[in-house]
Design a protein around this motif. Structure first.
Motif: not given
Length: 146
Positions: A20-23, A27-31
């Protein structure tokens, strides 16, 4: 509401908050690989500290931070890497409590300051940090992939 050190059992909730933080930060979500490494760093090393916010048996926020060294200050400081609260918990003073916990931790390990960054479009966070009395410094952040 409790702010506490993250436990292994919290990691599924932390992963959801990280996504949710990445969104939120565009930013791209962590793999999955990165998330697995993060899990290891948080729970099996002393490289990164992680606090969670628990409200009514639900993890609603997290923060990660680490000790670093400043050449210019010739002293250690805490680098606050992430601070995220889900939307329904923002504006209730929880962020201030988290920052105070980090400040006390920094002081306990003889750090001279806390540093962090936030995107320039995150006006609410910028206002919050200014309200804390933090100073901002404009710099360009570079990323050189290896």
């Amino acid at each position: 509401m409790t702010i506490r050190i993250a436990e292994k059992r919290d990691f599924e909730a932390i992963k959801k908050l990280i996504k949710a933080h990445a969104t939120f930060e565009k930013a791209s979500a962590l793999s999955d690989d990165n998330l697995n490494r993060l899990n290891n760093y948080i729970f099996n090393t002393d490289i990164v500290e992680c606090l969670v916010v628990e409200l009514n048996n639900e993890i609603v926020g997290y923060t990660t931070f680490m000790k670093q060294f400043s050449t210019w200050n010739a002293n250690y400081y805490i680098y606050l890497d992430c601070l995220y609260l889900n939307e329904k918990t923002r504006g209730k003073g929880i962020g201030t409590q988290i920052m105070e916990k980090i400040r006390k931790y920094a002081k306990s390990i003889n750090c001279s300051e806390i540093q962090w960054q936030t995107p320039d479009f995150n006006k609410k966070a910028i206002d919050f940090y200014k309200k804390l009395g933090a100073d901002s410094k404009t710099k360009e952040r570079f990323i050189w992939k290896i």
